[in-house]
Design an enzyme around this catalytic site. Structure first.
Site, short mmCIF file in Angstrom:
data_model
loop_
_atom_site.label_atom_id
_atom_site.label_comp_id
_atom_site.label_asym_id
_atom_site.label_seq_id
_atom_site.Cartn_x
_atom_site.Cartn_y
_atom_site.Cartn_z
N GLY A 168 38.28 -15.56 36.64
CA GLY A 168 39.56 -15.53 35.92
C GLY A 168 40.69 -16.17 36.69
O GLY A 168 41.87 -15.97 36.39
N TYR A 218 44.00 -21.87 24.01
CA TYR A 218 43.25 -23.07 24.38
C TYR A 218 42.69 -23.74 23.13
O TYR A 218 42.88 -24.94 22.91
CB TYR A 218 42.10 -22.70 25.34
N LEU A 248 39.08 -21.25 38.44
CA LEU A 248 38.20 -22.02 39.34
C LEU A 248 36.83 -22.27 38.71
O LEU A 248 35.90 -22.69 39.37
CB LEU A 248 38.04 -21.30 40.68
N SER A 249 36.73 -21.98 37.42
CA SER A 249 35.53 -22.28 36.64
C SER A 249 34.28 -21.57 37.10
O SER A 249 33.21 -22.17 37.26
CB SER A 249 35.27 -23.78 36.62
N SER A 250 34.41 -20.28 37.31
CA SER A 250 33.21 -19.51 37.67
C SER A 250 32.21 -19.55 36.51
O SER A 250 30.99 -19.51 36.74
CB SER A 250 33.58 -18.08 38.01
N SER A 251 32.69 -19.67 35.27
CA SER A 251 31.74 -19.68 34.16
C SER A 251 30.95 -20.99 34.12
O SER A 251 29.75 -20.98 33.84
CB SER A 251 32.43 -19.42 32.82
N ASP A 279 40.76 -33.59 29.24
CA ASP A 279 39.33 -33.92 29.19
C ASP A 279 38.84 -33.92 27.75
O ASP A 279 37.96 -34.70 27.38
CB ASP A 279 38.48 -33.00 30.10
N ASP A 320 34.90 -29.08 33.78
CA ASP A 320 34.43 -28.04 34.70
C ASP A 320 32.94 -28.17 35.00
O ASP A 320 32.51 -28.11 36.15
CB ASP A 320 34.70 -26.64 34.10
C1 GLA Z 1 39.54 -25.32 31.21
C2 GLA Z 1 38.48 -26.08 30.41
C3 GLA Z 1 38.42 -27.56 30.83
C4 GLA Z 1 39.81 -28.19 30.82
C5 GLA Z 1 40.82 -27.30 31.53
C6 GLA Z 1 42.22 -27.81 31.38
O1 GLA Z 1 39.20 -25.24 32.56
O2 GLA Z 1 37.21 -25.51 30.60
O3 GLA Z 1 37.54 -28.26 30.00
O4 GLA Z 1 40.21 -28.48 29.52
O5 GLA Z 1 40.79 -25.96 31.07
O6 GLA Z 1 42.35 -29.05 31.96
#
Ligand code: GLA
Length: 390
Positions: A125, A224, A128-131, A40, A174
């Site tokens: 953690g 990251y 699943l993008s809780s943040s 992304d 996310d």
């Molecule tokens: C995390 C980041 C996203 C994406 C993924 C990996 O979730 O927040 O933007 O880069 O890692 O695909």
């Protein structure tokens, strides 16, 4: 059902603490991603979806300059004067809130005080993008409370910048999927233009199951950000050798292979993964449209291999899950999902075999690491929305 209980607990809690019914109730989901990892932020395509695991927020204006925000699950709260400058603190969850308030200020929105309580059933953690759900749901609620007229895509973009402020230089996937999700649809997002289209999330004879490694390696944030820098370095080399190419999107595998000698080995491997992954998303999306789930699954396995070997964001726990399931005929696709270094694998399991595989894998995983494997059966749900509290 699970969400009904969450909503009731959150709204009841609000009423108990503040003595009145909350003005706005907001539901904000976590996300899965079928394919398209770590691209992304490299102008690629991604194929995420919002899920039926959510954060529920209850809001009300309080006619002051102070805002009181309560995290029910953490049994923690903080009060903040919204007129003063925001700074990062040691209490991580409050930083996301501060980051959103900061974004609103930067964008010139004048705020007044409010009360907010929230509670969540998105595992933290687990990739699943809780943040993202926290940033976007909180921002969505303030937008509704004060009629700020911020468009959904801008909520996602401001959420992304909030995440940067907290410390991860993430892409848009996310926040975009948390805000724009639709029930039973995956979203194909063109991360270069932010154009997007919905595709049916019909996996035919296969169930979507998440296996949570239940580990989160410390390395995640620094690795990251380092991957992003390595990709930028690679792209700069590509641009200098092929001036017509301005983005990974226009880059073919041949270009990268031609540059292998002038790139460090790490940068080469990252770039090689990126161009191949961009291609895989389009192939997987076409395969999904034509009901060819075996091909979707095959591409997912390829993605994992690339994330593990070339992008180096996997870990022993995730690799063991994928290596084990790869030998299982009933699992057509499996890969680590999200940033990596722990969290979940996303798996497509032939219907009827789910329980057996869950059981066998849990035992094997516990024997190998002494860690309990967590399992989530997810449904694809709607993006951040208002809930009618009447
Ligand atoms: C995390 C980041 C996203 C994406 C993924 C990996 O979730 O927040 O933007 O880069 O890692 O695909």
């Amino acid at each position: 059902m699970m969400n009904d209980i969450l909503i009731k607990n959150t709204t009841d809690f609000y009423q108990k603490i503040f003595g009145s019914k909350a003005e706005k109730i907001v539901l904000s989901p976590g996300r899965i991603n079928i394919i398209g990892e770590h691209i992304d932020y490299n102008d690629g395509y991604v194929l995420p979806a919002a899920i039926d695991k959510i954060i529920c927020f209850a809001f009300e204006k309080n006619n002051s300059n102070k805002s009181r925000i309560i995290a029910i699950d953490l049994d923690d709260e903080f009060e903040i004067d919204i007129t003063i400058a925001m700074e990062l603190t040691d209490t991580v969850w409050t930083n996301y809130i501060r980051a959103v308030i900061n974004q609103l200020k930067i964008n010139g929105f004048a705020l007044e005080g409010f009360n907010c309580v929230f509670s969540s059933n998105i595992p933290v953690g687990s990739g699943l993008s809780s943040s993202a759900a926290l940033e976007c749901g909180f921002l969505f609620g303030i937008n509704e409370l004060f009629n700020l007229n911020i468009k959904p895509v801008d909520i996602a973009l401001m959420g992304q910048r909030a995440e940067h402020w907290v410390g991860i230089n993430c892409g848009i996937m996310d926040q975009f999927s948390s805000v724009m999700g639709l029930e039973n649809k995956v979203i194909k997002i063109d991360c270069r233009t932010l154009e997007y289209e919905y595709h049916n999330a019909d996996f035919k004879d296969y169930s979507l199951v998440l296996f949570d490694s239940n580990v989160k390696h410390e390395l995640m944030t620094s690795a990251y950000n380092e991957r992003r820098l390595q990709c930028e370095e690679g792209l700069a080399i590509i641009k200098s050798k092929f001036p017509d190419i301005t983005s990974f999107r226009d880059c073919k595998e041949e270009h990268i292979l031609e540059l292998q000698d002038v790139m460090s080995n790490d940068v080469f491997k990252r770039c090689h993964f990126v161009v191949k992954e961009i291609k895989r998303v389009t192939l997987a999306c076409d395969a999904l449209d034509s009901g060819d789930i075996l091909t979707v699954g095959k591409l997912m396995y390829e993605t994992h291999e690339g994330l593990s070997v070339d992008y180096e964001v996997s870990c022993a726990e995730l690799d063991l899950i994928v290596d084990t399931l790869k030998k299982e005929a009933a699992v057509v696709g499996c890969r680590l999902m999200g940033g990596g270094f722990g969290g979940c694998t996303i798996n497509l399991i032939k219907k009827g075999h789910e329980e057996r595989i869950k059981k066998q894998l849990s035992t094997l995983y516990f024997d190998a690491f002494g860690i309990e494997l967590k399992i989530y059966d997810v449904k694809i749900g709607n993006g951040t929305s208002l809930y009618n509290n009447n």
